[in-house]
Design a protein around this motif. Structure first.
Motif, PDB file in Angstrom:
ATOM      1  N   GLN A  98      39.450  50.706  42.989  1.00  0.00           N
ATOM      2  CA  GLN A  98      37.695  50.956  41.887  1.00  0.00           C
ATOM      3  C   GLN A  98      37.459  50.931  40.976  1.00  0.00           C
ATOM      4  O   GLN A  98      36.314  49.791  40.451  1.00  0.00           O
ATOM      5  N   TRP A 151      39.150  49.485  38.746  1.00  0.00           N
ATOM      6  CA  TRP A 151      39.433  47.279  38.311  1.00  0.00           C
ATOM      7  C   TRP A 151      38.618  46.716  38.980  1.00  0.00           C
ATOM      8  O   TRP A 151      38.460  45.378  38.197  1.00  0.00           O
ATOM      9  N   GLY A 152      37.078  46.717  39.567  1.00  0.00           N
ATOM     10  CA  GLY A 152      37.358  46.196  40.399  1.00  0.00           C
ATOM     11  C   GLY A 152      35.391  45.776  40.313  1.00  0.00           C
ATOM     12  O   GLY A 152      35.165  45.285  39.560  1.00  0.00           O
ATOM     13  N   LEU A 153      34.478  45.781  41.331  1.00  0.00           N
ATOM     14  CA  LEU A 153      33.088  45.312  40.767  1.00  0.00           C
ATOM     15  C   LEU A 153      31.966  46.067  40.286  1.00  0.00           C
ATOM     16  O   LEU A 153      32.084  44.995  39.273  1.00  0.00           O
ATOM     17  N   TRP A 161      33.283  43.886  36.240  1.00  0.00           N
ATOM     18  CA  TRP A 161      32.976  42.340  36.140  1.00  0.00           C
ATOM     19  C   TRP A 161      31.545  42.364  36.571  1.00  0.00           C
ATOM     20  O   TRP A 161      31.201  41.477  35.998  1.00  0.00           O
ATOM     21  N   THR A 203      32.407  38.164  39.262  1.00  0.00           N
ATOM     22  CA  THR A 203      33.033  39.167  39.987  1.00  0.00           C
ATOM     23  C   THR A 203      33.869  38.940  41.337  1.00  0.00           C
ATOM     24  O   THR A 203      34.437  39.392  41.433  1.00  0.00           O
ATOM     25  N   SER A 246      37.146  40.302  40.556  1.00  0.00           N
ATOM     26  CA  SER A 246      38.213  42.039  40.801  1.00  0.00           C
ATOM     27  C   SER A 246      38.994  41.553  41.772  1.00  0.00           C
ATOM     28  O   SER A 246      39.998  42.378  42.132  1.00  0.00           O
ATOM     29  N   CYS A 257      42.315  41.480  39.749  1.00  0.00           N
ATOM     30  CA  CYS A 257      43.036  42.996  39.345  1.00  0.00           C
ATOM     31  C   CYS A 257      43.420  44.098  40.588  1.00  0.00           C
ATOM     32  O   CYS A 257      44.251  44.479  40.263  1.00  0.00           O
TER      33      CYS A 257
END
Length: 542
Positions: free
Chosen positions: A151, A153-155, A158, A362, A366, A369
């Motif tokens: 979470q 380092w995700g959506l 980015w 994105t 994502s 990561c």
């Protein structure tokens, strides 16, 4: 004109794109005034940064969280709405970089050394101090510890990263602008009589934001690499070795930045991607493959079930520190970094549409990561769960560097693995800092377009200044000192991001009008021609 011809022409234009001293000088003075006292008075600096960090995260935590979550629907609208068809460049202009090099530069510039520093240890930290009041070091805590970094380092990161790249790319390649300054972009939505000084303030905030974000990476990463080198050489670690590591790093970064975008930065990013993939495959293939795949699958389901809850959780009644220390800090870090990423991604995205930049940036960012944390973080948790190595005890007593060394030492051929990991760290931070130096120099250049590069001396100057920031943070030491450099500059960046989004929408309506519904959109050579109705025929998006 071909891309090579344009770049050749740009190299001849350096003489006409002088340094914008009215922006460079005050920004440098602020950075030096902030960092030199930290180096001279480290104990007092620690107390100050602790108190300021606590105040900002308590007062503005909700604002960071809503900004992060709100970026997702906004970027989805930019990508899949009518603006998604706008192309950065002329209708027949091919992308400047191939897909693999483009993604390598995007990922290495945006994440860089930070993910190497945290991929092994962040799940362990969360396992020892889990969220939502759950008991520490339990199977449930381990499942959440594996999920939470995906979470962080995700959506959302980015989406925040790519937001500034859209108006900057539009200014450079659609409007053929001669500046990369954020104040220039925000001019259209600022009050007319205040545009001059407000634009200058915005640009200074952006420079401080980039310096703060990259300074955080330096402050966290130099101790890791110095510990790796000390372990392999059997020498003692300390400020002297850290200073030596920082000096060597800056020389490598300076050479890369001096070589330019198409040589130094692109080549380093490609090397970096190959090394990272090799290290990931090594852990995946020699490690517990089935455990890692099961844990990653479980983490994705847990994230989907709790996405909105963890994106907005502030723990208002329990007043716990988890949201402030983790999610809120991360969102501030991404916001501080996003001006650099916006400038850099825009500069390397010529020939791509808004939809391609948002969707591919994105999605692949994502995914990259998530893979790091699924493999490296999952492996660290596996060592703890099966009693193979005392990773949490080492982290608690000796810190991040010792824990990373311990985890890597459990792999086959540990000396070779540690050597490759050290090289990976060197190259990872180099790609991050040289991207930052390139964008900072672009910001502080008086006139520069999307086909030019800032002067070599100017780029190297910013490498040296970032080194001063790194020294200041190393002198204070600790995670808190690095965090404060990010959080302070992130607060004023939030209204700047709003202005950028409004400016993009306003420009698109002015330039395209009813043609915004065309299949693919690109303006002629100048906006002046566009205002006279001389639009090219709509081109199919490839």
């Amino acid at each position: 004109m071909s891309n090579d011809s344009l770049l050749a022409a740009s190299s001849r234009d350096h003489r006409t794109s002088g340094i914008y001293y009215a922006l460079l000088v005050p920004a440098m003075l602020i950075v030096l005034v902030a960092c030199i006292p930290l180096a001279l008075y480290p104990e007092d600096g620690k107390r100050i940064v602790d108190s300021v960090l606590a105040w900002i995260t308590q007062r503005f935590g909700w604002l960071f969280l809503w900004t992060g979550l709100g970026s997702l629907p906004l970027m989805a609208w930019f990508a899949f709405g009518p603006l998604g068809r706008i192309k950065f460049g002329s209708a027949d202009e091919a992308p400047e970089f191939g897909n693999l090099s483009w993604f390598a530069m995007l990922f290495c510039g945006g994440i860089g050394i930070s993910i190497v520093n945290w991929a092994f240890v962040e799940p362990l930290y969360i396992y020892m101090s889990p969220p939502l009041g759950m008991d520490a070091k339990t199977p449930t805590a381990m499942e959440w510890a594996a999920m939470y970094p995906m979470q962080h380092w995700g959506l959302v990161p980015w989406a925040l990263y790519l937001l500034p790249s859209l108006p900057i790319g539009y200014l450079l390649y659609v409007r053929r602008g001669k500046s990369m300054r954020f104040g220039e972009i925000c001019t259209g939505v600022l009050p007319a009589r205040h545009r001059g000084w407000l634009g200058r303030v915005i640009d200074i905030v952006v420079i401080l934001s980039i310096v703060g974000g990259v300074g955080t990476s330096l402050g966290l990463s130099v101790p890791l690499v110095s510990s790796l080198i000390a372990h392999q050489l059997g020498a003692g670690d300390g400020i002297v070795l850290q200073g030596t590591v920082l000096t060597i790093w800056l020389c490598l970064i300076g050479y890369s930045v001096y070589s330019g975008l198409n040589k130094g930065i692109r080549y380093l990013s490609n090397i970096n991607a190959v090394l990272a993939i090799a290290m990931l495959l090594l852990v995946l293939l020699v490690g517990p493959f089935t455990f890692l795949m099961n844990l990653a699958s479980n983490s994705m389901g847990l994230l989907a079930d709790n996405f909105f809850r963890i994106n907005l959780w502030t723990d208002p009644l329990g007043d716990g520190s988890f949201p402030r220390n983790w999610t809120i800090f991360y969102w501030a870090w991404w916001i501080a970094y996003c001006p650099m990423m916006g400038l850099f991604v825009a500069r390397i995205s010529r020939g791509r549409t808004i939809r391609q930049v948002v969707v591919h940036g994105t999605a692949w960012g994502s995914l990259g990561c998530i893979v790091f944390f699924a493999i490296w973080g999952g492996y660290a948790l596996y060592l703890e769960a099966n009693g193979i190595a005392p990773v949490t005890a080492t982290l608690d007593k000796e810190g991040i560097s010792a824990t990373v060394i311990l985890v890597l030492s459990t792999l086959p051929m540990p000396k070779l693995v540690l050597l490759l990991f050290t090289v990976l760290c060197f190259v990872f931070l180099a790609t991050t800092v040289d991207s930052a130096s390139y964008t900072l120099a672009s910001l502080a250049t008086r006139e520069i377009d999307g086909y030019q590069q800032p002067s070599r001396g100017h780029r190297v100057l910013w490498v040296a200044l970032l080194g001063v920031v790194g020294v200041g943070l190393l002198s204070v030491g600790g995670l808190k000192a690095a965090q404060i450099s990010t959080v302070i500059v992130a607060v004023p960046m939030i209204p700047v991001l709003i202005c950028l989004a409004l400016a993009l929408v306003r420009w698109a309506r002015e330039d395209f009008g009813s043609r915004i519904s065309a299949t693919s959109l690109s303006l002629p050579t100048s906006v002046r021609e566009a205002s006279q109705g001389k639009f090219p025929k709509p081109q199919e998006e490839t």
